[in-house]
Enzyme design. Structure first.
Site, PDB file in Angstrom:
ATOM      1  N   CYS A 291       0.824  -1.199   0.000  1.00  0.00           N
ATOM      2  CA  CYS A 291       0.000   0.000   0.000  1.00  0.00           C
ATOM      3  C   CYS A 291       0.860   1.252   0.000  1.00  0.00           C
ATOM      4  O   CYS A 291       2.086   1.187   0.118  1.00  0.00           O
ATOM      5  CB  CYS A 291      -0.909   0.016   1.224  1.00  0.00           C
ATOM      6  SG  CYS A 291      -0.004   0.082   2.782  1.00  0.00           S
ATOM      7  N   ILE A 363       5.582   3.625   1.619  1.00  0.00           N
ATOM      8  CA  ILE A 363       5.266   2.641   0.575  1.00  0.00           C
ATOM      9  C   ILE A 363       5.605   1.258   1.114  1.00  0.00           C
ATOM     10  O   ILE A 363       6.764   0.948   1.374  1.00  0.00           O
ATOM     11  CB  ILE A 363       6.052   2.898  -0.723  1.00  0.00           C
ATOM     12  CG1 ILE A 363       5.861   4.340  -1.212  1.00  0.00           C
ATOM     13  CG2 ILE A 363       5.608   1.913  -1.807  1.00  0.00           C
ATOM     14  CD1 ILE A 363       6.657   4.668  -2.466  1.00  0.00           C
ATOM     15  N   GLU A 364       4.577   0.469   1.333  1.00  0.00           N
ATOM     16  CA  GLU A 364       4.759  -0.926   1.733  1.00  0.00           C
ATOM     17  C   GLU A 364       4.806  -1.748   0.449  1.00  0.00           C
ATOM     18  O   GLU A 364       3.807  -1.871  -0.260  1.00  0.00           O
ATOM     19  CB  GLU A 364       3.599  -1.370   2.627  1.00  0.00           C
ATOM     20  CG  GLU A 364       3.465  -0.585   3.925  1.00  0.00           C
ATOM     21  CD  GLU A 364       4.199  -1.247   5.087  1.00  0.00           C
ATOM     22  OE1 GLU A 364       4.846  -2.293   4.864  1.00  0.00           O
ATOM     23  OE2 GLU A 364       4.106  -0.719   6.215  1.00  0.00           O
ATOM     24  N   VAL A 365       5.991  -2.317   0.144  1.00  0.00           N
ATOM     25  CA  VAL A 365       6.231  -2.818  -1.211  1.00  0.00           C
ATOM     26  C   VAL A 365       5.916  -4.294  -1.395  1.00  0.00           C
ATOM     27  O   VAL A 365       5.814  -4.758  -2.539  1.00  0.00           O
ATOM     28  CB  VAL A 365       7.693  -2.558  -1.631  1.00  0.00           C
ATOM     29  CG1 VAL A 365       8.045  -1.094  -1.481  1.00  0.00           C
ATOM     30  CG2 VAL A 365       8.688  -3.418  -0.854  1.00  0.00           C
TER      31      VAL A 365
END
Length: 572
Positions: A291, A363-365
């Site tokens: 997300c 930013i959760e990748v």
């Protein structure tokens, strides 16, 4: 005399031919540089610095890659250290920009990675941002970007945790911590003792292979207290809960450190941010979910407390970033205000926004594994976390049972005295000696089996995340770098001004007028949100008037102005 003239003509022709050939060669060279084919993680054979984006590199190897990039692209990059960790590892910062353009004409942006050591996909994604920009600096797109932006990349905030995570996924830093209270920090670190290369959780089991208690986690019981792995490397500190903003106000002092910014790594990050007051935005990269999040983390946005236009601006930017990353990775991503995803205090994004007015995005990748709805859906609801997984196959949990006799051999080979092995009993939750009737179960999780591996498709991940970061750059253009294009038209008793709407956090425009080209300007409108204005006051037919317009940005109480754009017109 004639012969001399003929010789001169021949010499001139030769020089002309040579110059023509050189021009063709140089022209071809410059043309090819300007139209250089894009190099990506999916096709990096032509890169000057070769990187396998599906490999898990050590921190020393990452450092070498940064040094190699700096050497290969010295005119566009600068590599420095901004601090050191508890274990003495350097915190690298790569600055990337076209140094021929003045700093005052550029937008400053930053990419941070890996504040949580085990989240190493975030480090790979940050590293890729630096690699991509430098390896593609010959393309028109990146050339233009580097003339307009200064990009700072700090790929790993937690190098010590990053390195420890090759043994066991470790979120914390390496501040010396005495977990077993024997006066010696880290004196029973994890160690593979059954020879499979990974760290397992160990349980005592009865003859029916039913778990009867916990023996701890694989180690050689270096502190000789019979409890395996009870003093491993890793502090009790979550460094993304230690920033000097509302520190400790959640009332739960569990992972926030001894004081605000107590850790050298966080001190280095805070000092870096303070030293770059013109930074407009930053991305901090993580893993665990998929997300894009924006402030606040500690509370909901509220009209009585916040500039809601600014909150809406970050909301829209986060949405565009999530959409771009989803399309680039062909995985589902979502976006939210951070509080609505998981409330936290003293995070990097709240520190950056609350103290400096920087627009920060988490930013959760990567979220490993799959679910019944994790196949990529181009029409996925970006506000929903449903199906937001990487959609990959993780290793199955590995379970190996050893009889008492087999387990004794393993323990003794590791230097552990089986007679001193302590079991935390499942029924009483108290420690007791390991029984002769019990065997041992070594259970290795999927995460434990991935410590030395990158997930499948990491090359796709880093490229897609980079596209989302570039979207942030595009949306967050610094207002002081924006110069508008203004047009003026005159009709009876009025002058109409129009100007372009530019990318960037513009909250309004200031319009001024004068009878002189370089002095005497007075406000026509101090702050209009429109991109046109009609002036009907104080106009005299036949007089030339000079107008100027500049953008205004007001972010979290901080007001910044762009460059004046001027135009003149004769009144009718």
């Amino acid at each position: 005399m004639k012969e001399r003239k003929d010789e001169m003509k021949k010499s001139f022709r030769k020089i002309l031919v040579i110059c023509t050939v050189l021009a063709m060669i140089l022209g071809t060279t410059f043309a090819s540089a300007a139209t250089k084919t894009e190099v990506t993680s999916l096709d990096g054979a032509k890169a000057k610095v070769q990187v396998d984006w599906n490999h898990r590199y050590t921190y020393d190897e990452l450092g070498k890659q940064l040094k190699d990039l700096n050497k290969a692209y010295g005119k566009l990059s600068k590599l420095e250290t901004i601090g050191k960790t508890h274990e003495g590892r350097p915190l690298y910062c790569m600055t990337i920009t076209d140094q021929s353009v003045a700093k005052s004409k550029k937008t400053e942006v930053t990419v941070f990675g890996n504040i949580h050591g085990g989240e190493r996909e975030s480090a790979s994604s940050a590293m890729y941002s630096a690699w991509y920009l430098l390896e593609n600096s010959g393309t028109t797109k990146v050339k233009t970007l580097l003339k307009n932006y200064i990009v700072y990349v700090i790929p790993v905030i937690n190098p010590d945790g990053y390195e420890q995570s090759f043994l066991w996924n470790t979120r914390q830093n390496m501040k010396p911590t005495d977990h077993d209270n024997d006066g010696v920090p880290f004196n029973d670190n994890y160690k593979d003792i059954d020879g499979d290369g990974y760290i397992a959780d160990i349980s005592a089991v009865d003859a029916a292979k039913t778990v009867t208690g916990s023996a701890g986690r694989e180690s050689d019981d270096a502190n000789k207290d019979g409890i395996l792995g009870n003093d491993p490397k890793g502090s009790n500190i979550d460094m993304n809960r230690t920033f000097d903003y509302l520190w400790g106000e959640d009332g739960v002092m569990d992972s926030e450190g001894e004081s605000p910014a107590s850790e050298p790594e966080i001190q280095a990050v805070q000092n870096f941010i303070k030293a770059h007051p013109n930074m407009t935005c930053l991305a901090t990269l993580h893993t665990g979910i998929q997300c894009v999040l924006y402030p606040w983390g500690y509370r909901k946005a509220h009209k009585d407390l916040d500039d809601m236009d600014d909150i809406k601006y970050m909301d829209q930017t986060a949405k565009e970033m999530a959409k771009t990353i989803a399309e680039g990775t062909q995985r589902n991503f979502y976006y939210k205000q951070s509080y609505h995803d998981y409330p936290t205090y003293s995070e990097l994004i709240d520190y950056a926004y609350g103290k400096f007015g920087i627009h920060p995005y988490t930013i959760e990748v990567y979220s490993g594994g799959s679910s019944e709805d994790s196949a990529y859906d181009p029409n996925h609801d970006l506000s929903s976390d449903k199906g937001c997984k990487w959609n990959n196959k993780l290793p199955d949990v590995k379970e190996v049972y050893y009889t008492h006799e087999e387990a004794v051999k393993i323990l003794e080979a590791a230097g552990i005295d089986p007679a001193k092995l302590q079991i935390k009993d499942k029924a009483t939750n108290e420690y007791r000696p390991w029984k002769a009737s019990e065997g041992l179960l070594f259970k290795t999780s999927a995460t434990a089996q991935m410590v030395d591996k990158a997930p499948e498709g990491q090359d796709v991940m880093v490229n897609g995340v980079m596209k989302g970061i570039l979207k942030m750059f595009e949306n967050e253009k610094a207002v002081n770098t924006i110069k508008l294009t203004v047009k003026a038209s005159a009709s009876k008793d009025k002058v109409k001004l129009t100007w372009n709407k530019s990318k960037g956090q513009i909250t309004g425009y200031q319009v001024q007028k004068s009878k002189y080209s370089a002095k005497g300007f007075l406000n026509v409108n101090k702050n209009t949100t429109k991109t046109s204005i009609t002036n009907t006051k104080n106009l005299k037919k036949g007089t030339t008037y000079y107008y100027r317009v500049r953008p205004i940005s007001k972010v979290n109480g901080k007001t910044t102005y762009g460059q004046w754009a001027k135009v003149s017109v004769k009144a009718k």
